[in-house]
Design an enzyme around this catalytic site. Structure first.
Site, mmCIF file in Angstrom:
data_model
loop_
_atom_site.group_PDB
_atom_site.id
_atom_site.type_symbol
_atom_site.label_atom_id
_atom_site.label_comp_id
_atom_site.label_asym_id
_atom_site.label_seq_id
_atom_site.Cartn_x
_atom_site.Cartn_y
_atom_site.Cartn_z
ATOM 1 C CG PHE A 1 4.578 -6.605 0.022
ATOM 2 C CD1 PHE A 1 3.856 -7.189 -1.010
ATOM 3 C CD2 PHE A 1 4.059 -6.695 1.305
ATOM 4 C CE1 PHE A 1 2.656 -7.860 -0.765
ATOM 5 C CE2 PHE A 1 2.857 -7.358 1.558
ATOM 6 C CZ PHE A 1 2.165 -7.943 0.515
ATOM 7 C CG ASP B 1 4.589 -0.729 5.510
ATOM 8 O OD1 ASP B 1 4.483 -1.321 6.613
ATOM 9 O OD2 ASP B 1 4.080 -1.155 4.454
ATOM 10 C CE LYS C 1 2.876 -9.190 7.591
ATOM 11 N NZ LYS C 1 3.483 -8.468 6.497
#
Ligand SMILES: *Cc1c(COP(=O)(O)O)cnc(C)c1O
Length: 416
Positions: A149, A236, A265
């Site tokens: 993802f 990531d 985030k």
């Protein structure tokens, strides 16, 4: 199986109806309407208090509405919010100096969201491949992992294997080779299959896939292979970074320094969209004026917020707290699992954890369990059907972890 329903107040129902009527239906939220957050807690519109065990997918590692981060945002918002990069501003350079020293890279490219930062990393990797490695134009391939993802843009979903995320969004971007996650042999085979490999994009732990932790040594071996084949190792760390797994970065568990690091985030503590791509000069210097950018990327508010958010991580020892309390949480969950066969597996690192529920991926059981958690004052969400991610803000205390374990066990016992 029918999904269980908690009696909703008419106040909550009104907010939910409004979102249903006027908002696109691109999410399936738990029916809880929140209006306030502080530290590890959030409150709904009826004043009910919950532990937040999602932390906005690990964006709120520093806890909700951290006063230092909110203070930095308010102060900067009252001074200067946006100049665009057409001009310099007095915040960006200091942030760039701070964040590059913090993570140990020469340069940063500031963006806003995680998906944008992933896109930026892919473009950077390709440009490096053509202009430094010498791959013939349009031939570069980037290796990615199954069940990844990395966000929702057209290029990123091009290499997803979540059919729901892809269906009817084609045609897709070419240039990606998909291999199984946590499979070092598959990586080496892909790396030597052609001379046109530009890089390897990987999540150090697959969060959305259900907190899938690779075997010890996988990341270090993958990095070494990338070096051997002159391909960039792109981490990531949008979800795993910023202390979540008990180290500042999840790759630090294996002493790996990525060639390109992607953050988002929690780099803002969840108060403002901030993302970043970090790399050394030999890579980052391939980007020249006009070749990439973002109106909001690196704006003064983002710069001030990100410095404050990263200072909180350091000053409040959040990595150490996540490492220690992660062990407490998983120990407690394993004890519950030994008493309740509904949990088939507990896994995770630091405070990024999941329990796997004894049902298939299409069952509503994990959803119903999350509804029960919510009834008892804890918010969590299923991912990939039968997994429930348990990822509280990193400012949580040991006493609070024990209280939450009590809630989790009580809720699970209702399903026996
Ligand atoms: C959330 C996430 C993204 C995308 O971030 P957005 O800010 O939602 O675009 C990318 N990669 C990983 C690993 C994530 O968890």
């Amino acid at each position: 199986m029918e999904q269980s329903h908690q009696a909703l107040s008419s106040k909550s129902e009104a907010f939910i109806e409004k979102e249903n009527k006027y908002g696109a239906h691109n999410y399936h939220p738990l029916p809880v309407v929140l209006e306030k957050g502080e530290g590890v807690y959030v409150w709904d519109v009826d004043g009910k208090k919950y532990y937040d065990f999602l932390s906005a997918y690990s964006a709120v590692n520093q806890g909700h509405c951290h006063p230092k981060i909110v203070g930095a945002m308010v102060k900067q918002a009252q001074t200067l919010t946006l100049t665009s990069r057409a001009f310099y501003n007095d915040q960006l350079g200091s942030y760039e100096e701070f964040v590059t020293e913090y993570f140990g890279f020469d340069k940063v490219l500031p963006m806003n969201t995680g998906a944008e930062a992933v896109e930026t990393a892919l473009k950077l990797c390709r440009k490096w491949a053509y202009e430094v490695k010498g791959i013939p134009e349009n031939q570069a391939q980037i290796i990615v992992c199954e069940n990844n993802f990395h966000g929702r843009t057209t290029t990123i979903i091009s290499f997803s294997n979540d059919e729901n995320a892809r269906k009817s969004f084609g045609p897709f971007t070419a240039g990606f080779i998909k291999i199984p996650y946590d499979d070092i042999e598959a990586l080496e085979n892909a790396l030597k299959s052609t001379n046109n490999i530009a890089g390897f994009l990987v999540e150090p732990i697959q969060g959305e896939a259900g907190v899938y932790v690779p075997a010890d040594g996988y990341l270090a071996k993958a990095k070494a292979l990338c070096e051997h084949y002159n391909a960039l190792f792109i981490a990531d760390e949008v979800q795993t970074g910023i202390a979540r797994t008990g180290k500042l970065l999840a790759v630090h568990h294996e002493n790996v320094q990525p060639d390109i690091l992607i953050l988002g985030k929690a780099i803002s503590g969840g108060v403002y969209p901030v993302s970043a791509v970090l790399a050394n000069n030999a890579i980052m210097n391939v980007i020249k004026p006009g070749q990439h950018g973002s109106t909001f990327g690196g704006n003064p508010v983002a710069a001030a917020v990100a410095i404050a958010a990263l200072e909180v991580v350091r000053d409040e020892n959040l990595s150490q707290n996540a490492a220690y309390l992660g062990v407490v949480l998983r120990t407690g969950l394993n004890e519950i699992a030994s008493r309740n066969p509904l949990i088939t597996l507990v896994r995770g690192k630091g405070l990024l954890n999941a329990i796997v529920i004894n049902c298939d991926e299409n069952s509503d059981l994990a959803w119903d369990i999350c509804m029960k958690f919510s009834e008892y004052g804890l918010l969590a969400k299923p991912t990939h059907g039968n997994k429930i991610r348990l990822a509280p803000p990193l400012v949580i205390t040991e006493t609070q972890i024990h209280e939450c374990l009590g809630i989790i066990e009580r809720a699970l016992n209702d399903f026996r």
